[in-house]
Write an enzyme that holds these catalytic residues in place. Structure first.
Site, PDB file in Angstrom:
ATOM      1  CG  ASP A 188      -0.092   0.155   2.835  1.00 10.88           C
ATOM      2  OD1 ASP A 188       0.814  -0.532   2.781  1.00 10.88           O
ATOM      3  OD2 ASP A 188      -0.698   1.054   3.088  1.00 10.88           O
ATOM      4  CD  GLU A 190       4.446   0.414   6.978  1.00 14.01           C
ATOM      5  OE1 GLU A 190       5.412   0.834   7.890  1.00 14.01           O
ATOM      6  OE2 GLU A 190       3.839   1.138   5.845  1.00 14.01           O
TER       7      GLU A 190
END
Length: 414
Positions: free
Chosen positions: A83, A178
């Protein structure tokens, strides 16, 4: 030798897929578009010859490279997240390739006069003569942490293609979310099956980190009372003024823009407010646990003092811990840091062992039973339009992964 063109092609194929995460979502992954890269990565791992490739219902990806030695070797892992940060848009990333960087200003976007300059970003000068990949000034790049993913996939591919390099069993893990602090929340450490791992999520070449912030988030809600301003005397309570008192009562120089190294901070990163109600969103960071707890207590005491001053509960503060300093979990197994340091030295990379002024999946994973130091991925200026990555740093990081695998197999640890 790791192919430069191959690394560039792979990296660009990742960063041009939008994977921005969303802290306001309760799903995992937090955005549906993260699946686009997750599914691609799972197929790519299969295509290069990895074994036991699987992607679960939350988009966590795991794969195995079997050992090619006949003696016992610890199982190690390499982990990165796919991400990108919601701090700046990751949609329609248009990477720019700067060949043989000349040490001068880089025009990212001429129309908007967006310039990446070594006068402001001095680290650029370290990479004079190298190939840089930058943004076009309108998005982030996504080297955090797609550079890490590129390096792990490329290293596994290289090891598969060069069986003369001896290694034990290697596990690979890629995670969503994350950047919003949830990358390790649903990571199955037991299923992963590694004795220890490394996140490839650091910045400049040489970084090796096994310390990070203790972290908490605080939401401070201030309740006011709205009445007609023409008749407000002794009746109106303006929550925004009380919020200003709260903000100004915290140590002004203990903020991100005034701190470095091991210095902690209070960071006000969002305000929403009107007369009736104002909400402050803080993050609290400190490497030292005692100082960390003291910072949280400062906010609690300030809330009590202001409520006493106003003679009623006008401020409500909720503090939640997010992650802790991995040092406590890594120090008992410092050989895993020593191996990474030795790998860098053998590749003529100067190790830069320092504390992370942030956190990684590794900080949470270390507390979940998987000690997990952090290694450079090569990028700079994460989470914004000035992000860039030197291709040579990505190649070196790929070589570090291969060298770590080789050293662990050469020096098996009981």
């Amino acid at each position: 030798m790791i192919s430069k063109a191959h690394i560039i092609k792979r990296f660009i194929s990742y960063v041009t897929i939008d994977t921005e995460s969303d802290p306001n979502s309760q799903t995992t992954p937090s955005t549906e578009k993260q699946w686009d890269l997750a599914n691609k990565l799972a197929e790519e791992l299969k295509a290069i010859g990895m074994q036991d490739v699987n992607i679960d219902e939350n988009a966590y990806i795991m794969a195995t490279l079997p050992s090619n030695v006949d003696h016992d070797v610890p199982t190690i892992g390499f982990i990165s997240h796919f991400d990108t940060s919601p701090d700046f848009t990751g949609a329609n990333v248009n990477p720019q390739i700067i060949e043989t960087y000349d040490g001068k200003d880089i025009i990212l976007n001429e129309a908007e006069n967006i310039v990446l300059s070594p006068d402001y970003f001095e680290d650029l000068l370290q990479y004079k003569g190298q190939t840089l990949i930058t943004t076009d000034g309108t998005t982030l790049l996504g080297a955090d942490d797609k550079a890490g993913i590129c390096e792990i996939v490329s290293a596994m591919e290289y090891l598969i293609q060069h069986p003369e390099i001896k290694h034990g069993t290697i596990k690979v893990g890629f995670t969503p979310d994350e950047e919003i602090g949830r990358g390790a929340h649903k990571f199955d450490v037991e299923k992963f099956g590694a004795d220890w791992a490394y996140t490839m999520d650091g910045s400049q070449i040489g970084e090796l980190e096994y310390e990070n912030f203790n972290a908490a988030g605080a939401v401070v809600k201030i309740k006011g009372k709205i009445v007609h301003p023409g008749y407000a005397k002794d009746k109106m309570i303006n929550s925004m003024y009380i919020a200003t008192e709260f903000i100004n009562s915290l140590p002004r120089l203990e903020t991100p823009e005034h701190t470095e190294g091991y210095q902690g901070f209070f960071h006000l990163h969002n305000i929403e407010g009107d007369v009736e109600e104002t909400t402050l969103h803080y993050i609290i960071r400190d490497h030292d646990m005692e100082h960390f707890e003291a910072r949280k207590e400062v906010m609690v005491k300030l809330t009590t003092e202001l409520n006493t001053q106003y003679g009623r509960e006008v401020i409500f503060t909720e503090i939640k811990d997010q992650y802790f300093n991995m040092r406590e979990k890594v120090e008992p197994v410092m050989h895993i840091v020593d191996i990474a340091e030795e790998a860098m030295k053998q590749l003529d990379i100067e190790p830069l062992i320092k504390a992370i002024r942030g956190g990684t999946d590794g900080s949470q994973l270390s507390y979940m039973g998987l000690p997990c130091p952090n290694i450079f991925a090569g990028g700079h200026n994460f989470h914004g339009r000035f992000e860039y990555v030197p291709v040579e740093s990505m190649i070196k990081a790929t070589e570090v992964i291969c060298k770590i695998a080789e050293l662990v197999a050469l020096k098996p640890i009981k």
